[in-house]
Design an enzyme around this catalytic site. Structure first.
Site, PDB file in Angstrom:
ATOM      1  N   ASP A  32       4.662   0.550  12.083  1.00  0.00           N
ATOM      2  CA  ASP A  32       3.456  -0.113  11.573  1.00  0.00           C
ATOM      3  C   ASP A  32       3.322  -1.558  12.069  1.00  0.00           C
ATOM      4  OD1 ASP A  32       2.719   2.169  10.300  1.00  0.00           O
ATOM      5  OD2 ASP A  32       3.241   1.511   8.281  1.00  0.00           O
ATOM      6  N   ARG A  37      -5.300  10.136   4.773  1.00  0.00           N
ATOM      7  CA  ARG A  37      -4.288  11.040   5.332  1.00  0.00           C
ATOM      8  C   ARG A  37      -3.118  11.246   4.390  1.00  0.00           C
ATOM      9  NH1 ARG A  37      -7.454  13.129   9.125  1.00  0.00           N
ATOM     10  NH2 ARG A  37      -8.634  11.432  10.004  1.00  0.00           N
ATOM     11  N   ARG A  95      -0.645  14.766  12.372  1.00  0.00           N
ATOM     12  CA  ARG A  95       0.157  14.464  11.187  1.00  0.00           C
ATOM     13  C   ARG A  95       0.633  15.799  10.618  1.00  0.00           C
ATOM     14  NH1 ARG A  95      -0.990   8.779  10.039  1.00  0.00           N
ATOM     15  NH2 ARG A  95       0.582   8.789   8.427  1.00  0.00           N
ATOM     16  N   PRO A  96       1.656  16.420  11.235  1.00  0.00           N
ATOM     17  CA  PRO A  96       2.124  17.710  10.742  1.00  0.00           C
ATOM     18  C   PRO A  96       2.705  17.586   9.333  1.00  0.00           C
ATOM     19  CG  PRO A  96       3.611  16.861  12.427  1.00  0.00           C
ATOM     20  CD  PRO A  96       2.465  15.915  12.355  1.00  0.00           C
ATOM     21  N   ILE A  97       2.727  18.692   8.601  1.00  0.00           N
ATOM     22  CA  ILE A  97       3.285  18.646   7.239  1.00  0.00           C
ATOM     23  C   ILE A  97       4.386  19.692   7.072  1.00  0.00           C
ATOM     24  CG2 ILE A  97       1.295  17.612   6.078  1.00  0.00           C
ATOM     25  CD1 ILE A  97       0.501  20.489   5.247  1.00  0.00           C
ATOM     26  N   ASP A  98       4.925  20.158   8.218  1.00  0.00           N
ATOM     27  CA  ASP A  98       5.953  21.195   8.140  1.00  0.00           C
ATOM     28  C   ASP A  98       7.148  20.773   7.269  1.00  0.00           C
ATOM     29  OD1 ASP A  98       6.156  19.351  10.336  1.00  0.00           O
ATOM     30  OD2 ASP A  98       7.938  20.422  11.002  1.00  0.00           O
ATOM     31  N   LEU A  99       7.543  19.509   7.332  1.00  0.00           N
ATOM     32  CA  LEU A  99       8.712  19.074   6.557  1.00  0.00           C
ATOM     33  C   LEU A  99       8.404  19.064   5.054  1.00  0.00           C
ATOM     34  CD1 LEU A  99       9.866  16.173   8.904  1.00  0.00           C
ATOM     35  CD2 LEU A  99      10.915  18.419   8.634  1.00  0.00           C
ATOM     36  N   LYS A 135       0.842  -1.207   0.000  1.00  0.00           N
ATOM     37  CA  LYS A 135       0.000   0.000   0.000  1.00  0.00           C
ATOM     38  C   LYS A 135       0.873   1.251   0.000  1.00  0.00           C
ATOM     39  CE  LYS A 135      -1.703   1.550   4.020  1.00  0.00           C
ATOM     40  NZ  LYS A 135      -1.444   2.953   4.349  1.00  0.00           N
ATOM     41  N   ASN A 136       1.905   1.236   0.846  1.00  0.00           N
ATOM     42  CA  ASN A 136       2.706   2.451   1.001  1.00  0.00           C
ATOM     43  C   ASN A 136       3.621   2.737  -0.187  1.00  0.00           C
ATOM     44  OD1 ASN A 136       1.425   2.805   3.382  1.00  0.00           O
ATOM     45  ND2 ASN A 136       3.201   2.398   4.701  1.00  0.00           N
ATOM     46  N   ILE A 183       7.959   6.883  16.952  1.00  0.00           N
ATOM     47  CA  ILE A 183       7.613   7.599  15.709  1.00  0.00           C
ATOM     48  C   ILE A 183       6.341   8.432  15.861  1.00  0.00           C
ATOM     49  CG2 ILE A 183       7.163   7.357  13.224  1.00  0.00           C
ATOM     50  CD1 ILE A 183       9.934   6.383  13.957  1.00  0.00           C
ATOM     51  N   CYS A 225      -4.886  12.434  13.122  1.00  0.00           N
ATOM     52  CA  CYS A 225      -5.623  11.181  12.993  1.00  0.00           C
ATOM     53  C   CYS A 225      -5.417  10.374  14.250  1.00  0.00           C
ATOM     54  CB  CYS A 225      -5.200  10.410  11.753  1.00  0.00           C
ATOM     55  SG  CYS A 225      -3.617   9.637  11.916  1.00  0.00           S
ATOM     56  N   ARG A 282      -8.483  -0.396   4.896  1.00  0.00           N
ATOM     57  CA  ARG A 282      -7.615   0.600   4.250  1.00  0.00           C
ATOM     58  C   ARG A 282      -6.302  -0.034   3.794  1.00  0.00           C
ATOM     59  NH1 ARG A 282      -5.887   4.101   8.209  1.00  0.00           N
ATOM     60  NH2 ARG A 282      -4.458   4.619   6.553  1.00  0.00           N
TER      61      ARG A 282
HETATM   62  C1  UD1 Z   1       4.378   6.715   6.268  1.00  0.00           C
HETATM   63  C2  UD1 Z   1       3.516   5.493   6.113  1.00  0.00           C
HETATM   64  C3  UD1 Z   1       2.974   5.023   7.468  1.00  0.00           C
HETATM   65  C4  UD1 Z   1       4.126   4.834   8.451  1.00  0.00           C
HETATM   66  C5  UD1 Z   1       5.007   6.068   8.510  1.00  0.00           C
HETATM   67  C6  UD1 Z   1       6.251   5.884   9.363  1.00  0.00           C
HETATM   68  C7  UD1 Z   1       2.555   5.821   3.909  1.00  0.00           C
HETATM   69  C8  UD1 Z   1       1.331   6.048   3.096  1.00  0.00           C
HETATM   70  N1  UD1 Z   1       2.391   5.808   5.236  1.00  0.00           N
HETATM   71  O1  UD1 Z   1       3.552   7.762   6.778  1.00  0.00           O
HETATM   72  O2  UD1 Z   1       2.305   3.788   7.275  1.00  0.00           O
HETATM   73  O3  UD1 Z   1       3.598   4.586   9.744  1.00  0.00           O
HETATM   74  O4  UD1 Z   1       5.450   6.422   7.177  1.00  0.00           O
HETATM   75  O5  UD1 Z   1       6.995   4.812   8.896  1.00  0.00           O
HETATM   76  O6  UD1 Z   1       3.625   5.590   3.392  1.00  0.00           O
HETATM   77  N2  UD1 Z   1       6.458  14.449  10.677  1.00  0.00           N
HETATM   78  C9  UD1 Z   1       6.621  15.777  11.003  1.00  0.00           C
HETATM   79  N3  UD1 Z   1       6.483  16.710  10.008  1.00  0.00           N
HETATM   80  C10 UD1 Z   1       6.193  16.368   8.729  1.00  0.00           C
HETATM   81  C11 UD1 Z   1       6.023  15.006   8.401  1.00  0.00           C
HETATM   82  C12 UD1 Z   1       6.156  14.061   9.400  1.00  0.00           C
HETATM   83  O7  UD1 Z   1       6.897  16.129  12.146  1.00  0.00           O
HETATM   84  O8  UD1 Z   1       6.086  17.259   7.874  1.00  0.00           O
HETATM   85  C13 UD1 Z   1       6.570  13.424  11.741  1.00  0.00           C
HETATM   86  C14 UD1 Z   1       5.223  12.702  11.961  1.00  0.00           C
HETATM   87  O9  UD1 Z   1       4.403  13.414  12.841  1.00  0.00           O
HETATM   88  C15 UD1 Z   1       5.686  11.398  12.565  1.00  0.00           C
HETATM   89  C16 UD1 Z   1       7.009  11.147  11.849  1.00  0.00           C
HETATM   90  O10 UD1 Z   1       7.438  12.398  11.322  1.00  0.00           O
HETATM   91  O11 UD1 Z   1       5.910  11.550  13.938  1.00  0.00           O
HETATM   92  C17 UD1 Z   1       6.908  10.107  10.756  1.00  0.00           C
HETATM   93  O12 UD1 Z   1       6.068  10.577   9.746  1.00  0.00           O
HETATM   94  P1  UD1 Z   1       6.297  10.215   8.198  1.00  0.00           P
HETATM   95  O13 UD1 Z   1       7.563   9.447   8.053  1.00  0.00           O
HETATM   96  O14 UD1 Z   1       6.137  11.462   7.425  1.00  0.00           O
HETATM   97  O15 UD1 Z   1       5.080   9.252   7.962  1.00  0.00           O
HETATM   98  P2  UD1 Z   1       4.056   9.273   6.746  1.00  0.00           P
HETATM   99  O16 UD1 Z   1       4.766   9.530   5.474  1.00  0.00           O
HETATM  100  O17 UD1 Z   1       2.883  10.103   7.110  1.00  0.00           O
END
Ligand code: UD1
Length: 429
Positions: free
Chosen positions: A307, A92, A121-125, A22-23, A329, A116, A399
Site C-alpha cells: 500500500d 472489494r 482479487r481471488p477468494i480461494d483462501l 481503514k483496514n 503482492i 479490481c 475511499r
Molecule cells: C488487505 C488490505 C489492502 C492491502 C492488502 C495486502 C484491507 C481492507 N485491505 O487486502 O489494503 O493492500 O491486504 O497487504 O485490509 N490472495 C489469493 N487468494 C485469496 C486471497 C488473497 O490469492 O483468497 C492473494 C491476492 O490476490 C493478493 C495477495 O493474496 O495477491 C494479498 O491479498 P490479501 O492479503 O488477501 O489482501 P486483502 O485482504 O484483499
C-alpha cells in the site's frame, strides 16, 4: 466525478493527527455482526468505504448510529445473511462479511467481489479456510452460497500465502466454532492484532494474533464491546512522504511508529531526519533532494507494505540516482507509472520490477487516480511538481484518506477539490 487541483512547490510544515486505520475499521465493523449486542467503535475514519460498510450492516438488519465521534453497531436485530451484488461491488473488502455472517447466522449469500484495478482479487483462501471449518460452499453464477447451519467446528489450517482478509475471516468464524482452530502462516499485519483485540473484548479467545500462527478457542457466543481502532500506518506515511517531497517538516500525532518500521527505515535512508520522541509522535524534516532509495520489495508485514509502494515511487522519481522497486503482492499495481511519466518521471517497468531514474523536477500535468494509494501518490507528486497538476477520479482517494485536501492545506499545500464538468470528462475520455 471530482479532481484535485494542485499548485506545486509549497513547502509543507506543521502538525497532523493520524486518522484511524481503514483496514482495521472495515473488518471490525463487519465483525460486529458476529457480536450479538452493542459495539461502540472509536476512531473509525469517515471514508466512503466505511460508509459502504455501514450500508451493508443496515441491509443485514443491524442498527447503526453515530454517538459523538464513535460508531455504534447493534446487531441484535440481524435478520439477513444475503448481501446484494450492488453492495458487494461497491467495496472489494466486503468479502470480510463472510466469517461474521457464518458465525452469527450459519449462512452467507454473497457475490464474489471480483477483480479490481490493482489486479484479480481471488477468494480461494477465504473459501478454503471456511470449508476447513465445515462450511458447505456452492459457487453459482458469480454468487456464493455458504452454509454452516450444521455448526462451525475448529480445525487446523495453513494458508499458502498469508492473506490478510482470509486470516480475518477465519479468526471471526473460528471464534464461535466448536473446539480449537489453529491457523499457520497467518497474516501478521497490525490490523490482524487489532481485530483480535476487538474480538477478545467481545469474549473471543484468540491467542497469537499478529505472530504468524494463531490459536482460536471457540466460545458459545460473542457479546458487544467497546474498542478504539489503531492509527492508520499508511496515511501516516503518506503525510510524512508529502513533507519529505516538499523539503518540509511535520510532527505527526496519534501515530504508532512501531507499525511503520519498514517504511521509516526507507525514509531515513533517503535522507529524511526522523525523530521518534516516544509515545505516539513522530517528527520528520527533509532538506535537499532525496538520496537514492534502498531496494524496495513489497512483502507481507513486517515487510514493506504494497500500500506504500506508489508513494515511495514518487520519492524515487525525485531522488538522486536510480532506485529499484519490486511489487510482489499484487500483479497489476504499477498503473500509476504511466501517470507519473506524464509528469516527467523516468520509470522503466519489467514485469514486477520498476527501475526509477530520479529527476531533479517533475512537471504538473493532468493525471488520473487508478486506485486509492496510486491516487494519493499522484497528489504527492503534484505537491512536489512545478506548476499545476489536476488529479482526476479522486473518488478512489476518498475511499481511504479522510479530509485529505483539507489536512494538506493546513500544512501549507495549495490544493482544492473541483467537480468535473461533463464536457471536460468527454474531452479527456
Ligand atoms: C488487505 C488490505 C489492502 C492491502 C492488502 C495486502 C484491507 C481492507 N485491505 O487486502 O489494503 O493492500 O491486504 O497487504 O485490509 N490472495 C489469493 N487468494 C485469496 C486471497 C488473497 O490469492 O483468497 C492473494 C491476492 O490476490 C493478493 C495477495 O493474496 O495477491 C494479498 O491479498 P490479501 O492479503 O488477501 O489482501 P486483502 O485482504 O484483499
Amino acid at each position: 466525478m471530482s479532481s484535485f487541483v494542485i499548485q506545486g512547490g509549497a513547502r509543507l510544515e506543521g502538525e497532523h493527527t493520524v486518522q484511524g486505520a481503514k483496514n482495521s475499521a472495515l473488518p471490525i465493523l463487519a465483525a460486529a455482526v458476529a457480536a450479538r449486542g452493542e459495539c461502540v467503535l472509536h476512531g473509525c475514519p469517515d471514508l466512503s468505504d466505511v460508509r459502504a460498510t455501514l450500508t451493508i450492516l443496515e441491509s443485514l438488519g443491524c442498527a447503526v448510529r453515530r454517538q459523538g465521534g464513535a460508531l455504534v453497531v447493534d446487531s441484535s436485530c440481524l435478520c439477513r445473511c444475503e448481501i446484494p451484488e450492488r453492495l458487494m461491488r461497491e467495496m472489494r473488502s466486503s468479502i470480510v462479511f463472510l466469517g461474521p455472517l457464518l458465525s452469527a447466522m450459519g449462512c452467507a449469500n454473497l457475490s464474489a467481489p471480483g477483480g479490481c484495478d490493482i489486479g484479480e482479487r481471488p477468494i480461494d483462501l477465504h473459501l478454503e479456510t471456511m470449508r476447513a471449518l465445515g462450511v458447505r460452499v456452492i459457487e453459482e453464477n458469480g454468487r456464493l452460497r455458504c452454509d454452516a447451519r450444521a455448526g462451525l467446528r475448529g480445525a487446523r489450517c495453513s494458508l499458502h500465502f498469508p492473506s490478510v482478509g482470509a486470516t480475518e475471516n477465519l479468526m471471526i468464524a473460528a471464534s464461535t466454532a466448536k473446539g480449537v482452530t489453529v491457523l499457520t502462516n497467518a497474516a501478521r499485519e497490525p490490523e490482524i492484532a487489532d481485530l483480535a483485540a476487538f474480538l477478545n473484548a467481545c469474549g473471543a479467545k484468540i491467542y497469537g494474533a499478529g505472530e504468524g500462527a494463531l490459536v482460536v478457542e471457540g466460545v458459545e457466543r460473542l457479546h458487544g464491546a467497546e474498542h478504539t481502532v489503531i492509527p492508520d500506518r499508511i496515511t501516516a506515511v503518506t503525510f510524512l512522504t508529502a513533507a519529505a517531497l516538499t523539503g518540509g517538516e511535520i510532527l505527526l500525532r496519534g501515530a504508532r511508529p512501531s507499525h511503520m518500521d519498514a517504511m521509516l527505515s526507507v525514509l531515513e535512508q533517503s535522507g529524511c531526519r526522523l525523530c521518534r520522541p516516544g509515545g505516539d509522535t513522530l517528527y520528520l524534516r527533509m532538506q535537499g533532494r532525496p538520496r537514492r532509495l534502498p531496494t524496495i520489495r513489497t512483502m507481507p508485514y513486517p515487510g514493506f507494505p504494497t500500500d506504500a509502494q506508489a508513494l515511495f515511487m514518487v520519492l524515487a522519481a525525485l531522488a538522486e540516482g536510480a532506485s529499484i522497486i519490486t511489487e510482489t503482492i499484487f500483479e497489476n499495481r504499477f498503473r500509476h507509472v504511466a501517470q507519473l511519466r506524464r509528469m516527467g518521471a523516468f520509470i522503466r517497468v519489467e514485469g514486477r520490477v520498476a527501475v526509477v531514474e530520479g529527476r531533479r523536477f517533475l512537471q504538473g500535468a493532468r493525471v488520473e487516480a487508478c486506485d486509492l494509494r496510486a491516487g494519493a501518490a499522484l497528489v504527492l507528486a503534484g505537491l512536489a511538481a512545478e506548476g499545476e497538476t489536476r488529479v482526476r477520479k479522486i473518488e478512489h482517494v476518498d475511499r481511504g484518506c479522510e479530509h485529505f485536501e483539507g489536512d494538506l492545506a493546513l500544512l501549507g499545500a495549495n490544493i482544492v477539490r473541483e467537480e468535473d464538468d461533463l464536457g471536460q470528462e468527454d474531452e479527456e475520455a
